[in-house]
Design an enzyme around this catalytic site. Structure first.
Site, short mmCIF file in Angstrom:
data_model
loop_
_atom_site.label_atom_id
_atom_site.label_comp_id
_atom_site.label_asym_id
_atom_site.label_seq_id
_atom_site.Cartn_x
_atom_site.Cartn_y
_atom_site.Cartn_z
N CYS A 112 0.90 -1.16 0.00
CA CYS A 112 0.00 0.00 0.00
C CYS A 112 0.93 1.20 0.00
O CYS A 112 1.56 1.50 1.00
CB CYS A 112 -0.91 0.03 1.23
SG CYS A 112 -1.88 1.56 1.30
N CYS A 115 -0.59 4.32 2.46
CA CYS A 115 -0.48 4.21 3.91
C CYS A 115 -0.18 2.77 4.27
O CYS A 115 0.96 2.34 4.26
CB CYS A 115 -1.72 4.74 4.62
SG CYS A 115 -3.27 4.08 4.01
N SER A 116 -1.20 1.97 4.52
CA SER A 116 -0.94 0.60 4.96
C SER A 116 -2.19 -0.24 4.84
O SER A 116 -2.43 -1.10 5.68
CB SER A 116 -0.47 0.61 6.40
OG SER A 116 -1.44 1.29 7.16
N CYS A 117 -3.01 0.00 3.82
CA CYS A 117 -4.20 -0.82 3.62
C CYS A 117 -3.74 -2.28 3.53
O CYS A 117 -2.75 -2.57 2.86
CB CYS A 117 -4.92 -0.41 2.35
SG CYS A 117 -5.50 1.29 2.40
#
Lengths: 215, 127
Positions: A112, A115-117
């Site tokens: 991702c 961000c950090s999906c």
């Protein structure tokens, strides 16, 4: 932690001290509770769920089932959200799941960049490296170099595709089934499926590697 | 492959061996859970959350955070404060006043006892 300055303002016993960050979190939570947006007990329950019940074992179950049940695999590649939900794992944010099949010709890797999906329902919360800027930038530019960092070597002919997760779409990599596992049960197969193999920064364990890991 | 535009060797290493627990401190878990619950309550769409979090990550990087994953929940918390004020659930002044109230309460609480708002005896304003 030092409490010495508390003594200077006239206390005879040690008092408590919260860090600036802890104060911000408590401020937010107490306001949200007062206004009825969150319930502290529900927060506790959610945290407990993520600390103990949701993790890569869920994803390993999905992968092992796909390896051993052709009908399920076909469903998974056609409609991963529904197939995964049929095993009792459903998303909190209503995200759409996509299963990516690794083959000898094609290797999939997930990142991702924003961000950090991450597919929480099948993998739990992401590891530190997944959230780090070096992974987020290097995965798209040099996936083969990333695999090298993780100690994974693929043949030059294998094409690597990198998938960028979003708020709406989360990916689950279905690693290749290791050789020498004919006749293994789903439960046995699931033990070969590592977290990293479902992100695409690793491969499923071979029966030998599993034996070594157990020793 | 053409990497002429980026010097990959200048990137810090990927922390592949960092096996920190998913929450390293209790506040990280509280911040995580609050965002999930606010989304479930319909306060914001997950897409809005991702935008807010992405913006805070870029802010932190611009201020020099190497962003190696360990500061992730600090970005998460900043995004949470940003979105609750944007959604007018509370204002920045309300958050700051409440933070001071917790600080006073902590400092009035003997070490080891649970910290409760108002412990210091001064009134706590609604936010």
């Amino acid at each position: 932690m030092s409490h010495s300055h508390d003594h200077a303002i006239g206390h005879n016993h040690e008092t408590s001290e919260l860090t600036d960050t802890e104060l911000r979190v408590r401020a937010l939570e107490s306001i949200l509770v007062e206004k009825g947006y969150v319930d502290p007990a529900a927060l506790d329950e959610l945290i407990e769920t993520y600390e103990t019940r949701v993790g890569p074992r869920n994803g390993a179950h999905v992968v092992a089932k796909a390896w051993s049940d052709e009908d399920f695999a076909e469903w998974l590649y056609r409609d991963a959200t529904a197939a995964i939900q049929s095993l009792g794992y459903s998303g909190r944010q209503g995200e759409h799941m996509v299963a990516l099949k690794n083959t000898a010709e094609k290797h999939n890797m997930v990142v991702c960049t924003l961000c950090s999906c991450y597919p929480w329902t099948v993998l739990g919360l992401p590891p530190v490296w997944y959230k780090s800027a070096p992974y987020r930038s290097k995965a798209v530019r040099d996936p083969r170099g990333v695999l090298d960092d993780f100690g994974v070597k693929l043949p030059d002919e294998t094409e690597i595709t990198v998938w960028d997760s979003t708020a709406e779409v989360r990916y689950l990599v279905i690693p290749r089934r290791p050789e020498g596992t004919d006749g293994w049960s789903e439960v046995e197969l699931a033990r070969l499926v590592t977290r990293d193999s479902m992100i695409g920064t690793g491969l499923a364990l071979s029966p030998d590697e599993l034996r070594e890991a157990a020793e | 492959m053409n990497h002429a535009d980026v010097d990959l060797s200048a990137l810090p290493e990927i922390p592949v061996r960092d096996n920190s627990p998913i929450f390293r401190e209790p506040w990280e878990a509280r911040a995580f859970a609050m965002a999930v619950k606010l989304n479930e309550a319909g306060v914001f769409e997950w897409r809005e959350w991702v935008e807010s979090l992405g913006a805070e990550i870029r802010n932190a990087q611009a201020k020099g955070d190497p962003d190696l994953g360990q500061t992730y929940y600090l970005h998460w918390l900043a995004a949470l404060e940003r979105i609750v004020t944007e959604k007018r659930i509370t204002a920045t002044e309300g958050l700051l006043a409440r933070k001071d109230a917790w600080d006073r309460a902590a400092k009035a609480t003997p070490h080891g006892e649970p910290i409760e708002l108002g412990r210091d005896g001064s009134p706590v304003a609604p936010a």
